[in-house]
Motif scaffolding. Sequence first.
Motif, PDB file in Angstrom:
ATOM      1  N   CYS A  60       0.844  -1.215   0.000  1.00 24.76           N
ATOM      2  CA  CYS A  60       0.000   0.000   0.000  1.00 24.76           C
ATOM      3  C   CYS A  60       0.867   1.249   0.000  1.00 24.76           C
ATOM      4  CB  CYS A  60      -0.908   0.020   1.225  1.00 24.76           C
ATOM      5  SG  CYS A  60      -2.120  -1.295   1.291  1.00 24.76           S
ATOM      6  N   LEU A  61       1.874   1.251   0.859  1.00 26.06           N
ATOM      7  CA  LEU A  61       2.768   2.405   0.946  1.00 26.06           C
ATOM      8  C   LEU A  61       3.591   2.558  -0.325  1.00 26.06           C
ATOM      9  CD1 LEU A  61       3.963   1.832   4.614  1.00 26.06           C
ATOM     10  CD2 LEU A  61       2.205   3.415   3.806  1.00 26.06           C
ATOM     11  N   TYR A  62       4.055   1.437  -0.856  1.00 29.98           N
ATOM     12  CA  TYR A  62       4.839   1.455  -2.093  1.00 29.98           C
ATOM     13  C   TYR A  62       4.000   2.016  -3.240  1.00 29.98           C
ATOM     14  CZ  TYR A  62       7.601  -0.232  -6.025  1.00 29.98           C
ATOM     15  OH  TYR A  62       8.333  -0.316  -7.181  1.00 29.98           O
ATOM     16  N   ASN A  63       2.782   1.513  -3.387  1.00 35.36           N
ATOM     17  CA  ASN A  63       1.908   1.974  -4.470  1.00 35.36           C
ATOM     18  C   ASN A  63       1.580   3.450  -4.331  1.00 35.36           C
ATOM     19  OD1 ASN A  63       1.898  -0.603  -5.532  1.00 35.36           O
ATOM     20  ND2 ASN A  63      -0.064  -1.156  -4.637  1.00 35.36           N
ATOM     21  N   GLN A  64       1.390   3.917  -3.092  1.00 31.75           N
ATOM     22  CA  GLN A  64       1.120   5.342  -2.887  1.00 31.75           C
ATOM     23  C   GLN A  64       2.334   6.170  -3.275  1.00 31.75           C
ATOM     24  OE1 GLN A  64      -1.881   6.845  -1.990  1.00 31.75           O
ATOM     25  NE2 GLN A  64      -0.724   8.591  -2.753  1.00 31.75           N
ATOM     26  N   GLY A  65       3.520   5.686  -2.967  1.00 39.44           N
ATOM     27  CA  GLY A  65       4.745   6.381  -3.356  1.00 39.44           C
ATOM     28  C   GLY A  65       4.881   6.469  -4.866  1.00 39.44           C
ATOM     29  N   VAL A  66       4.561   5.377  -5.548  1.00 36.13           N
ATOM     30  CA  VAL A  66       4.611   5.377  -7.017  1.00 36.13           C
ATOM     31  C   VAL A  66       3.582   6.363  -7.579  1.00 36.13           C
ATOM     32  CG1 VAL A  66       4.178   3.983  -9.090  1.00 36.13           C
ATOM     33  CG2 VAL A  66       5.541   3.039  -7.215  1.00 36.13           C
ATOM     34  N   ALA A  67       2.373   6.351  -7.019  1.00 31.49           N
ATOM     35  CA  ALA A  67       1.326   7.272  -7.491  1.00 31.49           C
ATOM     36  C   ALA A  67       1.736   8.725  -7.249  1.00 31.49           C
ATOM     37  CB  ALA A  67       0.000   6.971  -6.790  1.00 31.49           C
ATOM     38  N   ASP A  68       2.339   9.007  -6.100  1.00 36.66           N
ATOM     39  CA  ASP A  68       2.805  10.367  -5.816  1.00 36.66           C
ATOM     40  C   ASP A  68       3.892  10.790  -6.801  1.00 36.66           C
ATOM     41  OD1 ASP A  68       1.053  10.425  -3.672  1.00 36.66           O
ATOM     42  OD2 ASP A  68       2.614  10.157  -2.142  1.00 36.66           O
ATOM     43  N   ALA A  69       4.813   9.888  -7.092  1.00 34.76           N
ATOM     44  CA  ALA A  69       5.887  10.199  -8.042  1.00 34.76           C
ATOM     45  C   ALA A  69       5.313  10.431  -9.443  1.00 34.76           C
ATOM     46  CB  ALA A  69       6.919   9.071  -8.075  1.00 34.76           C
ATOM     47  N   GLN A  70       4.341   9.610  -9.849  1.00 33.98           N
ATOM     48  CA  GLN A  70       3.713   9.795 -11.159  1.00 33.98           C
ATOM     49  C   GLN A  70       3.009  11.138 -11.246  1.00 33.98           C
ATOM     50  OE1 GLN A  70       1.275   6.249 -11.252  1.00 33.98           O
ATOM     51  NE2 GLN A  70       2.606   5.290 -12.784  1.00 33.98           N
TER      52      GLN A  70
END
Length: 94
Positions: free
Chosen positions: A48-58
């Motif tokens: 969940c945290l990893y995916n949120q980090g990816v979404a924030d970077a995108q």
Amino acid sequence: MPLELDKQDRQQAIESLQRYFAENMDEPIGNVTAGALLNFFLEEVGPCLYNQGVADAQARLQQRLEDLSFEVHEDVFAYWRKFDANKPRNKPKK
């Protein structure tokens, strides 16, 4: 993609869990148990945290791409405009 910590970060996370349990729970937690709990968090909550980090970077990159078109945009067919802007304008005939 499984989330993993390097050896030093893993050890610090285990020590942090042990300290948390020592200060906030009725019983302390051992090294092996803290490692197992860390594995659970990495597998269960980590994505969940990893995916949120990816979404924030995108989102950040998308914003930068939108800014890029504004920052580097060049007007087309502008050669004659620089001359036309300096020409005196003829007054319309009556």
